[in-house]
Design a protein around this motif. Structure first.
Motif, PDB file in Angstrom:
ATOM      1  N   ILE A 152       8.229  55.685   6.854  1.00 36.97           N
ATOM      2  CA  ILE A 152       8.163  54.605   5.864  1.00 36.97           C
ATOM      3  C   ILE A 152       9.254  53.556   6.058  1.00 36.97           C
ATOM      4  CG2 ILE A 152       7.052  56.103   4.176  1.00 36.97           C
ATOM      5  CD1 ILE A 152       9.707  56.298   2.688  1.00 36.97           C
ATOM      6  N   ASN A 153      10.391  53.933   6.629  1.00 42.76           N
ATOM      7  CA  ASN A 153      11.489  52.989   6.858  1.00 42.76           C
ATOM      8  C   ASN A 153      11.828  52.870   8.339  1.00 42.76           C
ATOM      9  OD1 ASN A 153      12.193  51.879   4.283  1.00 42.76           O
ATOM     10  ND2 ASN A 153      12.915  53.927   3.701  1.00 42.76           N
ATOM     11  N   ASN A 154      10.771  52.935   9.146  1.00 37.61           N
ATOM     12  CA  ASN A 154      10.910  52.722  10.579  1.00 37.61           C
ATOM     13  C   ASN A 154       9.538  52.364  11.158  1.00 37.61           C
ATOM     14  OD1 ASN A 154      11.265  52.968  13.421  1.00 37.61           O
ATOM     15  ND2 ASN A 154      13.008  54.335  13.133  1.00 37.61           N
ATOM     16  N   TYR A 155       8.714  53.351  11.428  1.00 42.27           N
ATOM     17  CA  TYR A 155       7.451  53.130  12.144  1.00 42.27           C
ATOM     18  C   TYR A 155       6.510  52.201  11.379  1.00 42.27           C
ATOM     19  CZ  TYR A 155       3.484  54.244  15.173  1.00 42.27           C
ATOM     20  OH  TYR A 155       2.439  54.167  16.057  1.00 42.27           O
ATOM     21  N   TYR A 156       6.431  52.368  10.066  1.00 44.60           N
ATOM     22  CA  TYR A 156       5.544  51.521   9.267  1.00 44.60           C
ATOM     23  C   TYR A 156       6.300  50.383   8.583  1.00 44.60           C
ATOM     24  CZ  TYR A 156       1.692  54.557  10.358  1.00 44.60           C
ATOM     25  OH  TYR A 156       0.715  55.253  11.045  1.00 44.60           O
ATOM     26  N   TYR A 204      11.580  47.169  12.702  1.00 45.38           N
ATOM     27  CA  TYR A 204      11.771  48.201  13.720  1.00 45.38           C
ATOM     28  C   TYR A 204      10.669  48.107  14.772  1.00 45.38           C
ATOM     29  CZ  TYR A 204      14.942  50.144  10.223  1.00 45.38           C
ATOM     30  OH  TYR A 204      15.960  50.315   9.317  1.00 45.38           O
ATOM     31  N   PRO A 205      11.017  48.309  16.057  1.00 43.48           N
ATOM     32  CA  PRO A 205      10.043  48.127  17.136  1.00 43.48           C
ATOM     33  C   PRO A 205       9.190  49.344  17.457  1.00 43.48           C
ATOM     34  CG  PRO A 205      12.189  48.564  18.081  1.00 43.48           C
ATOM     35  CD  PRO A 205      12.382  48.538  16.576  1.00 43.48           C
ATOM     36  N   THR A 206       9.426  50.485  16.804  1.00 42.10           N
ATOM     37  CA  THR A 206       8.768  51.725  17.219  1.00 42.10           C
ATOM     38  C   THR A 206       7.246  51.652  17.126  1.00 42.10           C
ATOM     39  OG1 THR A 206       9.229  52.544  14.973  1.00 42.10           O
ATOM     40  CG2 THR A 206      10.687  53.299  16.749  1.00 42.10           C
ATOM     41  N   ASN A 207       6.735  50.876  16.170  1.00 42.40           N
ATOM     42  CA  ASN A 207       5.285  50.793  15.997  1.00 42.40           C
ATOM     43  C   ASN A 207       4.610  50.165  17.210  1.00 42.40           C
ATOM     44  OD1 ASN A 207       2.642  49.461  14.856  1.00 42.40           O
ATOM     45  ND2 ASN A 207       3.257  51.013  13.353  1.00 42.40           N
ATOM     46  N   SER A 208       5.303  49.252  17.872  1.00 42.59           N
ATOM     47  CA  SER A 208       4.744  48.626  19.072  1.00 42.59           C
ATOM     48  C   SER A 208       5.078  49.404  20.341  1.00 42.59           C
ATOM     49  CB  SER A 208       5.251  47.183  19.204  1.00 42.59           C
ATOM     50  OG  SER A 208       6.665  47.150  19.306  1.00 42.59           O
ATOM     51  N   GLU A 209       6.038  50.295  20.257  1.00 46.61           N
ATOM     52  CA  GLU A 209       6.447  51.082  21.431  1.00 46.61           C
ATOM     53  C   GLU A 209       5.653  52.372  21.586  1.00 46.61           C
ATOM     54  OE1 GLU A 209      11.180  49.741  21.551  1.00 46.61           O
ATOM     55  OE2 GLU A 209      10.597  51.644  20.620  1.00 46.61           O
ATOM     56  N   ASP A 248      18.338  57.877  14.653  1.00 38.66           N
ATOM     57  CA  ASP A 248      19.588  57.290  14.161  1.00 38.66           C
ATOM     58  C   ASP A 248      19.398  55.926  13.504  1.00 38.66           C
ATOM     59  OD1 ASP A 248      20.925  59.504  15.065  1.00 38.66           O
ATOM     60  OD2 ASP A 248      21.754  58.554  16.852  1.00 38.66           O
ATOM     61  N   GLU A 249      18.420  55.140  13.971  1.00 41.11           N
ATOM     62  CA  GLU A 249      18.275  53.784  13.440  1.00 41.11           C
ATOM     63  C   GLU A 249      17.487  53.744  12.141  1.00 41.11           C
ATOM     64  OE1 GLU A 249      14.365  54.141  15.715  1.00 41.11           O
ATOM     65  OE2 GLU A 249      16.393  54.921  15.884  1.00 41.11           O
ATOM     66  N   THR A 250      16.795  54.816  11.822  1.00 38.80           N
ATOM     67  CA  THR A 250      15.926  54.838  10.637  1.00 38.80           C
ATOM     68  C   THR A 250      16.695  54.492   9.361  1.00 38.80           C
ATOM     69  OG1 THR A 250      14.303  56.376  11.541  1.00 38.80           O
ATOM     70  CG2 THR A 250      14.596  56.390   9.161  1.00 38.80           C
ATOM     71  N   GLY A 251      16.122  53.598   8.562  1.00 34.25           N
ATOM     72  CA  GLY A 251      16.676  53.267   7.250  1.00 34.25           C
ATOM     73  C   GLY A 251      17.916  52.413   7.260  1.00 34.25           C
ATOM     74  N   ARG A 252      18.333  51.913   8.425  1.00 31.60           N
ATOM     75  CA  ARG A 252      19.594  51.171   8.508  1.00 31.60           C
ATOM     76  C   ARG A 252      19.551  49.849   7.754  1.00 31.60           C
ATOM     77  NH1 ARG A 252      23.986  54.247   9.836  1.00 31.60           N
ATOM     78  NH2 ARG A 252      23.565  55.541  11.656  1.00 31.60           N
ATOM     79  N   HIS A 253      18.367  49.330   7.470  1.00 33.60           N
ATOM     80  CA  HIS A 253      18.301  48.057   6.742  1.00 33.60           C
ATOM     81  C   HIS A 253      18.804  48.195   5.313  1.00 33.60           C
ATOM     82  CE1 HIS A 253      14.480  50.105   5.978  1.00 33.60           C
ATOM     83  NE2 HIS A 253      14.356  49.396   4.864  1.00 33.60           N
ATOM     84  N   TYR A 254      18.902  49.436   4.812  1.00 33.74           N
ATOM     85  CA  TYR A 254      19.481  49.643   3.483  1.00 33.74           C
ATOM     86  C   TYR A 254      21.009  49.590   3.511  1.00 33.74           C
ATOM     87  CZ  TYR A 254      15.015  51.118   1.455  1.00 33.74           C
ATOM     88  OH  TYR A 254      13.727  51.147   1.001  1.00 33.74           O
TER      89      TYR A 254
END
Length: 366
Positions: free
Chosen positions: A173-177, A182-187, A118-124
């Motif tokens: 591309i708009n979340n993990y990387y 977004y915090p998923t890369n560290s989680e 759900d949070e993916t891409g929200r910065h757009y």
């Protein structure tokens, strides 16, 4: 075999253009087509949202008959080309504008920048997540039920439709990387993240099945590390044309997605799911098809395509239209191989042409 005969499997883009113009006619292969996904498939659902993730302005659509419609492309998207190959009367309209009786022929629910999460891409800005796309689809099923008179008629109709789902790219591309936002890369490790995504995707696909989908083609993720966006962000840490650690992480997801498709087919025996190997398809010999620019967008280069920007003139030589999405020329190749496999690895267990031909409940003998 159709009027192009066996040459179909080995011909270049120009012959595919000839086929679409002169041979793709006759009875539609399916009565309806429903589309779910992100900017690779969006045909205008984001147009009225408050978001930077819109494409309803020039130069988008510069080669599309109706101009800029909200497609993130200079012309046709992969699902547009598939609609032509399936001999449908017209392109599938965005759900945001589809009229009452037109809904019987399908709708496009895809939304640019959206993801499985759900949070993916929200910065757009605003977008329509996969969960929300499924809610819109359930509303559409209610509309179809009202038109046809009862649930049984609606489910019978939907069982004959083609469904394509292509989502997950933006979860990378708009979340993990994008660890700045977004915090998923560290989680999660890449393996853990792929598992988290697949578990959520599994539930979403089961929801689609619960509400009538019986012929479903699932697009695997492409070579995201070759996107101009990722090359621009991470190219300095890569010695190759693409960012291979991103492609490696995506392959973990794709491998699990193949197993998910196998599990769905084994357990939901009245339905057919198939996997389209976009990563493999995108590994084609680009130079042989006239592509000279592989990791720079025709509009914007390694940055977004801005309103009224000047696009390149050699659009058929670019794989990417903008910093994420392919050109029409590339989409034609991807759609052709998704529709009729050119190698055994293009689709599993069947290509879209075979899937479309299956009657509800019929088993594939290939």
């Amino acid at each position: 075999m159709d009027c192009m005969g066996k040459m179909w499997r080995v011909v270049p883009v120009l012959l595919l253009v000839f086929y679409l113009q002169h041979c793709a006619h006759g009875e539609p292969e399916v009565p309806c087509y429903f589309i779910f996904g992100d900017s690779l498939s969006d045909s205008g659902n984001n147009n009225k949202l408050v978001t930077l993730g819109r494409a309803n302005f020039p130069p988008n659509g510069i080669d599309f008959p109706n101009g800029p419609t909200g497609r993130f492309c200079n012309g046709r998207t992969i699902v547009d080309v598939l609609a032509e190959l399936l001999k449908l009367e017209d392109y599938i309209p965005p759900y945001a504008t589809v009229s009452d009786y037109r809904i019987l022929q399908g709708a496009n629910f895809a939304s640019g920048s959206s993801g499985i999460r759900d949070e993916t891409g929200r910065h757009y800005g605003d977008l329509i997540t996969m969960k929300e796309q499924l809610k819109n689809y359930q509303i559409a099923v209610s509309r179809i039920t009202n038109i046809l008179g009862n649930d049984t008629a609606a489910m019978d109709h939907l069982s004959k439709c083609l469904f394509t789902v292509g989502i997950g790219s933006h979860d990378y591309i708009n979340n993990y990387y994008l660890p700045q936002l977004y915090p998923t890369n560290s989680e999660y490790t890449p393996v853990q993240y792929a598992s988290v995504l697949i578990n959520q995707y599994f539930q979403q696909l089961k929801t689609l099945y619960k509400h009538g989908a019986r012929k479903v083609a699932i697009f695997g993720l492409g070579r995201l590390g070759c996107m101009p966006l990722e090359v621009g962000l991470y190219g300095e840490v890569s010695d190759t044309e693409c960012v291979e650690f991103i492609n490696d992480a995506v392959q973990v997801f794709n491998d699990r997605l193949v197993r998910l498709v196998d599990g769905l087919n084994a357990n939901l025996t009245d339905a057919h799911f198939t996997y389209i190997n976009m990563s493999g398809i995108q590994s084609f010999d680009a130079a042989a098809f006239g592509f000279r620019v592989r990791n720079n967008g025709c509009c914007g280069g390694q940055l977004p395509c801005l309103p009224f920007a000047g696009p390149c003139s050699n659009r058929t030589e670019h794989i990417y239209w903008d910093f994420i999405n392919p050109t029409e020329a590339a989409n034609m190749i991807y759609a052709e191989r998704a529709y009729i496999s050119q190698t055994p690895s293009d689709a599993h267990p069947m290509d879209i042409h075979t899937l479309a031909q299956l009657a509800s409940g019929e088993e594939d003998d290939s």
